[in-house]
Motif scaffolding. Structure first.
Motif, mmCIF file in Angstrom:
data_model
loop_
_atom_site.group_PDB
_atom_site.id
_atom_site.type_symbol
_atom_site.label_atom_id
_atom_site.label_comp_id
_atom_site.label_asym_id
_atom_site.label_seq_id
_atom_site.Cartn_x
_atom_site.Cartn_y
_atom_site.Cartn_z
ATOM 1 N N ILE A 46 1.033 -1.549 0.264
ATOM 2 C CA ILE A 46 0.428 0.118 0.607
ATOM 3 C C ILE A 46 1.328 1.061 0.110
ATOM 4 N N GLN A 47 0.951 1.760 -0.971
ATOM 5 C CA GLN A 47 1.206 3.503 -0.692
ATOM 6 C C GLN A 47 0.201 4.884 -0.780
ATOM 7 N N MET A 48 0.041 5.447 -0.242
ATOM 8 C CA MET A 48 -0.818 7.243 -0.626
ATOM 9 C C MET A 48 -0.020 7.933 -0.894
ATOM 10 N N GLU A 49 -0.099 8.292 -2.364
ATOM 11 C CA GLU A 49 0.788 9.700 -2.471
ATOM 12 C C GLU A 49 -0.273 11.085 -2.118
ATOM 13 N N LEU A 50 0.836 11.347 -1.829
ATOM 14 C CA LEU A 50 -0.357 12.926 -1.187
ATOM 15 C C LEU A 50 0.015 13.429 -2.390
ATOM 16 N N HIS A 51 -0.640 14.542 -3.212
ATOM 17 C CA HIS A 51 0.151 15.460 -4.276
ATOM 18 C C HIS A 51 -0.669 17.146 -3.707
ATOM 19 N N THR A 52 -1.541 17.230 -2.991
ATOM 20 C CA THR A 52 -1.861 18.054 -2.632
ATOM 21 C C THR A 52 -2.494 18.232 -1.411
ATOM 22 N N ILE A 53 -1.948 19.508 -0.198
ATOM 23 C CA ILE A 53 -3.062 19.380 1.007
ATOM 24 C C ILE A 53 -3.200 21.161 1.358
ATOM 25 N N GLU A 54 -3.861 20.954 1.403
ATOM 26 C CA GLU A 54 -4.605 23.356 1.416
ATOM 27 C C GLU A 54 -5.820 23.146 3.157
ATOM 28 N N GLN A 55 -5.563 24.677 3.325
ATOM 29 C CA GLN A 55 -6.246 24.735 4.152
ATOM 30 C C GLN A 55 -6.759 25.946 3.319
ATOM 31 N N PRO A 56 -8.725 25.468 2.925
ATOM 32 C CA PRO A 56 -9.064 26.224 2.282
ATOM 33 C C PRO A 56 -10.180 27.936 3.178
#
Length: 134
Positions: A64-74
Motif C-alpha cells: 500500500i502506498q498513498m501518494e499525497l499530491h496536495t494538502i490545503e487549508q481553504p
C-alpha cells in the motif's frame, strides 16, 4: 499566529506525515472520537471504526502506498487533500489498484478532525476493471 492557526498548521504537518506512512502508524488522536467518515464504499461514525477500517486495509491488501499530491487549508475549519491510493489486491495475479481521489476534512473547535469525506476521481467499476485487466 493565533492558537487556532498554530493548531491547524501542526495538524496539516501531522497529516502529511500520516499520508507518507499510510496505513502504518497513523495518528488517530487527530480525529474526534465521534468522527464522521464517508467514502464510496463506507459510511460510519467513530474513530475506532476508522482505525478498524485502516487495519482491514493493511491486512487485506499489500504494498500500500498513498501518494499525497496536495494538502490545503481553504478555511479555518477545513483541510483538503488530493491523493492516489495504490495497492495490490489479494489475488493470485496480484493486480495493482490505483485510486485517485480527494478528501475534505472538517475541523472542530477542539482542533480535531470531525468529518473525513473521501471522493474518488474514478468510478467503483473502473477500480473493479483494474482487478481483471490483463
Amino acid at each position: 499566529m493565533t492558537n487556532a492557526a498554530s493548531t491547524t498548521n501542526s495538524l496539516v504537518e501531522q497529516l502529511k506525515q500520516d499520508y507518507s506512512r499510510f496505513p502504518n502508524a497513523q495518528t488517530y488522536s487527530l480525529y474526534a472520537d465521534n468522527v464522521q467518515f464517508k467514502d464510496p464504499m463506507n459510511a460510519f461514525q467513530g474513530v475506532e471504526r476508522y482505525r478498524k477500517m485502516i487495519d482491514f486495509l493493511s491486512r487485506f491488501f499489500s504494498n500500500i502506498q498513498m501518494e499525497l499530491h496536495t494538502i490545503e487549508q481553504p478555511s479555518p475549519d477545513m483541510i483538503t487533500t488530493k491523493w492516489t491510493l495504490n495497492m495490490d489486491a489479494p489475488l493470485p495475479w496480484s493486480p495493482r489498484l490505483s485510486i485517485p481521489g480527494r478528501s475534505e476534512l472538517g475541523i472542530n473547535n477542539a482542533g480535531q478532525i470531525s468529518t473525513h469525506i473521501d471522493y474518488w476521481s474514478c468510478s467503483k467499476l473502473s477500480v473493479l476493471r483494474q482487478v481483471f485487466r490483463p
